[in-house]
Design a protein around this motif. Structure first.
Motif, short mmCIF file in Angstrom:
data_model
loop_
_atom_site.label_atom_id
_atom_site.label_comp_id
_atom_site.label_asym_id
_atom_site.label_seq_id
_atom_site.Cartn_x
_atom_site.Cartn_y
_atom_site.Cartn_z
N UNK A 277 1.02 0.74 30.14
CA UNK A 277 0.51 0.66 28.77
C UNK A 277 0.34 -0.78 28.29
N UNK A 278 0.55 -1.73 29.18
CA UNK A 278 0.39 -3.12 28.80
C UNK A 278 1.70 -3.89 28.69
N UNK A 279 2.83 -3.22 28.91
CA UNK A 279 4.11 -3.91 28.85
C UNK A 279 4.45 -4.60 30.16
N UNK A 280 3.72 -4.27 31.23
CA UNK A 280 3.99 -4.88 32.53
C UNK A 280 5.16 -4.27 33.27
N UNK A 281 5.55 -3.07 32.88
CA UNK A 281 6.67 -2.39 33.54
C UNK A 281 6.45 -2.29 35.06
N UNK A 282 7.48 -2.64 35.83
CA UNK A 282 7.50 -2.58 37.30
C UNK A 282 6.71 -3.70 37.97
N UNK A 283 6.17 -4.62 37.20
CA UNK A 283 5.47 -5.77 37.79
C UNK A 283 6.37 -7.00 37.71
N UNK A 284 6.54 -7.75 38.81
CA UNK A 284 7.34 -8.97 38.78
C UNK A 284 6.79 -9.97 37.76
N UNK B 28 -1.16 -5.00 25.79
CA UNK B 28 -1.11 -3.66 25.19
C UNK B 28 -2.43 -3.37 24.48
N UNK B 29 -2.92 -4.34 23.73
CA UNK B 29 -4.22 -4.17 23.06
C UNK B 29 -5.32 -3.97 24.09
N UNK B 30 -5.32 -4.78 25.13
CA UNK B 30 -6.40 -4.73 26.12
C UNK B 30 -6.41 -3.42 26.89
N UNK B 31 -5.25 -2.80 27.07
CA UNK B 31 -5.18 -1.55 27.84
C UNK B 31 -5.84 -0.40 27.10
N UNK B 32 -5.80 -0.41 25.79
CA UNK B 32 -6.39 0.70 25.04
C UNK B 32 -7.76 0.38 24.46
N UNK B 33 -8.13 -0.89 24.42
CA UNK B 33 -9.37 -1.29 23.75
C UNK B 33 -10.58 -1.13 24.66
N UNK C 60 -6.78 7.43 22.37
CA UNK C 60 -5.60 7.82 21.59
C UNK C 60 -4.41 6.96 21.98
N UNK C 61 -3.81 6.35 20.97
CA UNK C 61 -2.60 5.57 21.16
C UNK C 61 -2.80 4.47 22.21
N UNK C 62 -2.04 4.47 23.30
CA UNK C 62 -2.06 3.32 24.20
C UNK C 62 -3.07 3.42 25.34
N UNK C 63 -3.93 4.44 25.34
CA UNK C 63 -4.86 4.61 26.46
C UNK C 63 -6.09 5.37 26.02
N UNK C 64 -7.19 5.14 26.73
CA UNK C 64 -8.40 5.93 26.52
C UNK C 64 -8.66 6.74 27.78
#
Length: 472
Positions: free
Chosen positions: A232-239, A265-270, A355-359
C-alpha cells in the motif's frame, strides 16, 4: 498432452508440461476470458515487467536479500524476455480481477521457471527458486505492476510520437506543394474568405504537431514510479535501501529518467498520470478526427460536392455503383478516433472507481491506454502512407469556387463600408452577378482599384500599407 502438477493455497492443478508459466497463471486462464487479448499482445508491457523483475533482483542482491546465484539466474532470464524470448508464455487476459495480480504472477512464474532451467532444475522445482519468495521478493503486485505499466506506456508513446511527426511532415509537404492554390475558406460550411490550400494543410500540420509536446509531458509524469512501496506504499517487507537501488537499476536498464515517487502511499492509489495521458490521447484523437472530416468534405463529389482535392483511390467504393470511390482511409481513422474517445471515458471511470489505498481497475486502464496508443499510431501511419502523400489539388475547382463566391466582398468592407458590402453580397446572391460586376456598376470603386483589392494574394493576409481604407 503431457502435464506437470503444481500446488497453491487452493489445491493443485495440472499444467502443460512445456508451459513456462505456473499454477496461478493457469487459474487466471480459467477465470478470465474477457477480451481474448493476452499480455503478449503488447510486447512493451512484457519487456517492462521483465525489466522491473531484473531491477528488483539487482537491488535485492545488493542489500543481501537474495543469493547471488539466484539473482544472476533471474537477471539472465529477464534479459532473454526483454530480448523477445517466451513472450507467448504471457497468456493472461489483459482485463482481470485482482488489480493485476494475475499479470504479476504470470511474469513471476515464467521468469522463475526460466531461471530454474538456467540453474539446471526442471520447471516447477520452486524449492530451488520461487516465483513469490525470489522473483517477487521485496515487491507486491501493487508496486511492480503499475511501475511496469508506467514504463510500458513510455515505450508505447515513442512509436506514436514518431507516427505523429511523420504525418505532420507529410501534411507540411502538401502545404508547400499547394501554396499557390487559392480557394475559399469556409465557416459554418458557408463561404467565408479566400485562403490557399497550402495554408489549410499547414494548419493541419501545426495542429497535430502541438500534441507531441503534450505526449512528452505525459511521459515525464509517468517517470515517477511507486516501486518499493509494496502493498500500500508503506514499503512493508522491503529492505531500507531497496527502493532507491531498485529505481536506479530500473532507470539504467530502461534508459528512462525514472524517479521514486515522493509519497509512496499516495502514488500507489493515484491514477492521475494515467488520466492525464488518456486525456492527451483523446485530445490528439479529436484533432485527427477533425482532419479526416475535413479531408472527406474537401474531396466530396467528385462532381457534386466541394471536389477541391482528390484522395488517392485505394479500393472500389461500392458493390452496386460502378466507378464509385470512397474516402475509406479517413473513415477508418474516424472510427479509430471514436474508439479512443470511448477508451478515455473507460479510463476516467476506472480511475474514479479506486477505493482507499488501491485501484483494482488498473488492468482495464492499462489495456485501454496501450491499445489507444497502438491504434492511434497505426491510424497515423495508414493516413500518411495511404492517403496524405497521394492527395492532389483540383486547382480548377478551387479557382471556380473563388470566382463564384460572394465571400470576396469581405475584403472590400474597409473600402466601401459594411452596409454597401452587405447590399452587394445580397444582390450577387440573388442575381447571379459577380461582386466585381456589381461594385463597378454602382461606381463604388474604379476597376483598376478593384482589380488590386480582389487580387487573390491581397486577400490572403492583413491589409498592406498601399491598401488604405475608405476612412483613412
Amino acid at each position: 498432452m503431457t502435464t506437470r502438477i503444481e500446488h497453491d493455497l487452493l489445491g493443485e492443478r495440472a499444467l502443460p508440461a512445456d508451459a513456462w508459466y505456473g499454477i496461478q497463471t493457469q487459474r487466471a486462464l480459467e477465470n478470465f476470458r474477457i477480451t481474448g487479448i493476452p499480455i503478449s499482445h503488447f510486447p512493451e508491457l512484457v519487456q517492462a515487467l521483465a525489466m522491473v523483475k531484473s531491477a528488483a533482483a539487482s537491488a535485492n542482491q545488493a542489500v543481501g536479500a537474495l543469493e547471488p546465484h539466484k539473482a544472476a539466474a533471474i537477471q539472465d532470464a529477464c534479459q532473454e524476455i526483454i530480448d523477445g524470448a517466451l513472450h507467448d508464455q504471457f497468456v493472461v487476459d489483459l482485463i482481470q480481477g485482482g488489480a493485476g495480480t494475475s499479470t504479476n504472477m504470470n511474469a513471476n512464474e515464467v521468469i522463475a521457471n526460466l531461471a530454474l532451467a538456467k540453474l539446471g532444475h526442471p520447471k516447477g522445482a520452486y524449492q530451488h527458486l520461487h516465483p513469490n519468495d525470489d522473483v517477487n521478493r521485496s515487491q507486491s503486485t501493487n508496486d511492480a505492476y503499475p511501475t511496469a505499466a508506467c514504463l510500458s506506456m513510455q515505450f508505447a508513446a515513442e512509436p506514436l510520437i514518431t507516427a505523429i511527426s511523420d504525418l505532420g511532415d507529410a501534411l507540411q509537404e502538401k502545404a508547400v506543394a499547394f501554396a499557390d492554390v487559392v480557394k475559399m475558406g469556409r465557416t459554418q460550411l458557408q463561404d467565408a474568405v479566400p485562403m490557399t490550400l497550402g495554408q489549410e494543410f499547414e494548419a493541419f500540420a501545426v495542429n497535430l504537431g502541438e500534441d507531441i509536446e503534450r505526449l512528452r509531458e505525459a511521459q515525464r509524469l509517468l517517470c515517477e514510479i511507486n516501486l518499493g512501496g509494496t502493498a500500500i506504499g508503506t514499503g512493508l517487507n522491503a529492505p531500507a535501501r531497496y527502493q532507491a537501488l531498485a529505481v536506479e537499476h530500473l532507470a539504467q536498464l530502461s534508459a528512462r529518467p525514472l524517479v521514486p515517487a515522493s509519497h509512496l502511499i499516495e502514488a500507489t492509489s493515484d491514477m492521475g498520470a494515467f488520466v492525464f495521458l488518456s486525456g492527451m490521447l483523446k485530445r490528439f484523437a479529436i484533432k485527427l478526427g477533425k482532419l479526416c472530416n475535413d479531408l472527406r468534405l474537401l474531396s466530396s463529389g467528385p462532381r457534386t460536392g466541394l471536389g477541391e482535392i482528390t484522395l488517392p483511390p485505394v479500393q472500389p467504393g461500392s458493390s452496386i455503383m460502378p466507378g464509385k470511390i470512397n474516402p475509406v482511409i479517413p473513415e477508418a481513422v474516424n472510427q479509430t478516433v471514436y474508439q479512443v474517445i470511448a477508451s478515455d471515458l473507460a479510463v476516467t471511470m476506472a480511475a474514479e472507481a479506486g477505493q482507499l489505498q488501491l485501484n483494482a481497475m488498473e488492468p482495464m486502464i492499462i489495456y485501454n491506454l496501450l491499445n489507444a496508443m497502438r491504434m492511434l499510431g497505426e491510424a497515423c501511419h495508414m493516413l500518411r502512407t495511404r492517403c496524405i502523400v497521394g492527395i492532389e489539388a483540383n486547382r480548377e475547382a478551387c479557382a471556380q469556387h473563388v470566382e463564384r463566391s460572394i465571400g470576396v466582398v469581405t475584403s472590400l468592407v474597409p473600402h466601401i463600408g459594411y452596409a454597401n458590402a452587405t447590399r452587394i453580397a445580397r444582390q450577387a446572391l440573388h442575381s447571379g452577378a459577380t461582386v466585381r460586376e456589381l461594385v463597378i456598376a454602382e461606381g463604388l470603386l474604379d476597376p483598376q482599384r478593384l482589380d488590386v483589392l480582389l487580387r487573390p494574394n491581397a486577400m490572403l493576409a492583413p491589409m498592406q500599407e498601399d491598401q488604405p481604407c475608405r476612412d483613412c
